[in-house]
Design a protein around this motif. Structure first.
Motif, PDB file in Angstrom:
ATOM      1  N   SER A   1      41.516 -12.938  -1.173  1.00 22.04           N
ATOM      2  CA  SER A   1      42.557 -11.935  -1.407  1.00 22.04           C
ATOM      3  C   SER A   1      43.766 -12.193  -0.507  1.00 22.04           C
ATOM      4  CB  SER A   1      42.001 -10.535  -1.127  1.00 22.04           C
ATOM      5  OG  SER A   1      41.889 -10.335   0.276  1.00 22.04           O
ATOM      6  N   VAL A   2      44.854 -11.471  -0.764  1.00 23.66           N
ATOM      7  CA  VAL A   2      46.043 -11.618   0.078  1.00 23.66           C
ATOM      8  C   VAL A   2      45.765 -11.156   1.511  1.00 23.66           C
ATOM      9  CG1 VAL A   2      47.737 -11.510  -1.792  1.00 23.66           C
ATOM     10  CG2 VAL A   2      46.986  -9.398  -0.692  1.00 23.66           C
ATOM     11  N   GLU A   3      44.714 -10.347   1.677  1.00 20.39           N
ATOM     12  CA  GLU A   3      44.314  -9.910   3.025  1.00 20.39           C
ATOM     13  C   GLU A   3      43.346 -10.911   3.659  1.00 20.39           C
ATOM     14  OE1 GLU A   3      43.763  -7.844   0.313  1.00 20.39           O
ATOM     15  OE2 GLU A   3      45.445  -6.466   0.539  1.00 20.39           O
ATOM     16  N   HIS A   4      43.145 -12.062   3.009  1.00 19.36           N
ATOM     17  CA  HIS A   4      42.246 -13.124   3.482  1.00 19.36           C
ATOM     18  C   HIS A   4      40.793 -12.679   3.511  1.00 19.36           C
ATOM     19  CE1 HIS A   4      45.971 -15.073   4.423  1.00 19.36           C
ATOM     20  NE2 HIS A   4      46.262 -14.176   5.355  1.00 19.36           N
ATOM     21  N   LEU A   5      40.408 -11.878   2.542  1.00 23.36           N
ATOM     22  CA  LEU A   5      39.016 -11.444   2.416  1.00 23.36           C
ATOM     23  C   LEU A   5      38.429 -12.014   1.136  1.00 23.36           C
ATOM     24  CD1 LEU A   5      39.477  -7.683   3.388  1.00 23.36           C
ATOM     25  CD2 LEU A   5      38.625  -9.541   4.840  1.00 23.36           C
ATOM     26  N   CYS A   6      37.122 -12.308   1.186  1.00 22.25           N
ATOM     27  CA  CYS A   6      36.447 -12.847   0.007  1.00 22.25           C
ATOM     28  C   CYS A   6      36.237 -11.726  -1.011  1.00 22.25           C
ATOM     29  CB  CYS A   6      35.097 -13.439   0.411  1.00 22.25           C
ATOM     30  SG  CYS A   6      34.170 -14.036  -1.014  1.00 22.25           S
ATOM     31  N   GLN A   7      36.760 -11.923  -2.213  1.00 23.77           N
ATOM     32  CA  GLN A   7      36.621 -10.919  -3.260  1.00 23.77           C
ATOM     33  C   GLN A   7      35.254 -10.987  -3.938  1.00 23.77           C
ATOM     34  OE1 GLN A   7      40.282 -12.094  -5.320  1.00 23.77           O
ATOM     35  NE2 GLN A   7      41.180 -10.153  -4.713  1.00 23.77           N
ATOM     36  N   LEU A   8      34.447 -11.990  -3.570  1.00 25.14           N
ATOM     37  CA  LEU A   8      33.092 -12.097  -4.128  1.00 25.14           C
ATOM     38  C   LEU A   8      32.027 -11.709  -3.107  1.00 25.14           C
ATOM     39  CD1 LEU A   8      33.214 -15.431  -6.195  1.00 25.14           C
ATOM     40  CD2 LEU A   8      33.472 -13.074  -7.001  1.00 25.14           C
ATOM     41  N   PHE A   9      32.447 -11.212  -1.943  1.00 27.77           N
ATOM     42  CA  PHE A   9      31.464 -10.856  -0.912  1.00 27.77           C
ATOM     43  C   PHE A   9      30.503  -9.803  -1.462  1.00 27.77           C
ATOM     44  CE2 PHE A   9      29.782  -9.083   2.972  1.00 27.77           C
ATOM     45  CZ  PHE A   9      29.625 -10.217   3.759  1.00 27.77           C
ATOM     46  N   GLY A  10      29.204 -10.075  -1.364  1.00 25.09           N
ATOM     47  CA  GLY A  10      28.197  -9.150  -1.875  1.00 25.09           C
ATOM     48  C   GLY A  10      27.941  -9.281  -3.365  1.00 25.09           C
ATOM     49  N   ASP A  11      28.668 -10.176  -3.995  1.00 24.14           N
ATOM     50  CA  ASP A  11      28.539 -10.392  -5.449  1.00 24.14           C
ATOM     51  C   ASP A  11      27.639 -11.607  -5.679  1.00 24.14           C
ATOM     52  OD1 ASP A  11      29.153 -11.473  -8.092  1.00 24.14           O
ATOM     53  OD2 ASP A  11      30.902 -10.150  -8.114  1.00 24.14           O
ATOM     54  N   PRO A  12      26.669 -11.519  -6.598  1.00 24.14           N
ATOM     55  CA  PRO A  12      25.777 -12.664  -6.822  1.00 24.14           C
ATOM     56  C   PRO A  12      26.508 -13.919  -7.318  1.00 24.14           C
ATOM     57  CG  PRO A  12      25.300 -10.876  -8.371  1.00 24.14           C
ATOM     58  CD  PRO A  12      26.291 -10.353  -7.383  1.00 24.14           C
ATOM     59  N   ARG A  13      27.738 -13.777  -7.781  1.00 23.17           N
ATOM     60  CA  ARG A  13      28.505 -14.954  -8.232  1.00 23.17           C
ATOM     61  C   ARG A  13      29.098 -15.738  -7.055  1.00 23.17           C
ATOM     62  NH1 ARG A  13      32.797 -12.227 -11.861  1.00 23.17           N
ATOM     63  NH2 ARG A  13      32.631 -10.814 -10.100  1.00 23.17           N
ATOM     64  N   ARG A  14      29.017 -15.163  -5.840  1.00 18.50           N
ATOM     65  CA  ARG A  14      29.545 -15.877  -4.665  1.00 18.50           C
ATOM     66  C   ARG A  14      28.739 -17.161  -4.466  1.00 18.50           C
ATOM     67  NH1 ARG A  14      29.294 -14.392   1.630  1.00 18.50           N
ATOM     68  NH2 ARG A  14      31.310 -15.182   2.276  1.00 18.50           N
ATOM     69  N   PRO A  15      29.431 -18.295  -4.301  1.00 14.91           N
ATOM     70  CA  PRO A  15      28.697 -19.560  -4.142  1.00 14.91           C
ATOM     71  C   PRO A  15      27.724 -19.529  -2.959  1.00 14.91           C
ATOM     72  CG  PRO A  15      31.040 -19.979  -4.517  1.00 14.91           C
ATOM     73  CD  PRO A  15      30.876 -18.498  -4.308  1.00 14.91           C
ATOM     74  N   GLN A  16      26.576 -20.150  -3.142  1.00 10.49           N
ATOM     75  CA  GLN A  16      25.566 -20.156  -2.084  1.00 10.49           C
ATOM     76  C   GLN A  16      26.092 -20.785  -0.804  1.00 10.49           C
ATOM     77  OE1 GLN A  16      21.729 -21.662  -3.174  1.00 10.49           O
ATOM     78  NE2 GLN A  16      20.961 -21.600  -1.092  1.00 10.49           N
TER      79      GLN A  16
END
Ligand code: SF4
Length: 63
Positions: free
Chosen positions: A15-30
């Motif tokens: 994100s523009v705030e430098h946060l992972c938008q997939l954090f906690g999401d099962p689609r986040r790469p291992q």
């Protein structure tokens, strides 16, 4: 990013705030979930991390 994230390219999920938008999401790469922040890689700040990761990319580049 189905084909992976090339070195030096910003992840589409950052994100523009430098946060992972997939954090906690099962689609986040291992590989992202497996990475533990380490001061040797991340330093003490975002600026340190950018500098250290840039150096690591250059030092390990095949080119
Ligand atoms: S943790 Fe992984 S998926 Fe999330 S923004 Fe960073 S590179 Fe992208």
């Amino acid at each position: 990013m189905p084909a992976g994230k090339p070195a030096g390219e910003r992840c589409l999920h950052l994100s523009v705030e430098h946060l992972c938008q997939l954090f906690g999401d099962p689609r986040r790469p291992q590989v992202c979930g497996d990475f533990d922040a380490d001061p040797e890689v991340c330093g003490d700040s975002r600026e340190d991390a950018i500098r250290l990761l840039g150096w690591l990319e250059q030092a390990t580049s095949a080119a």
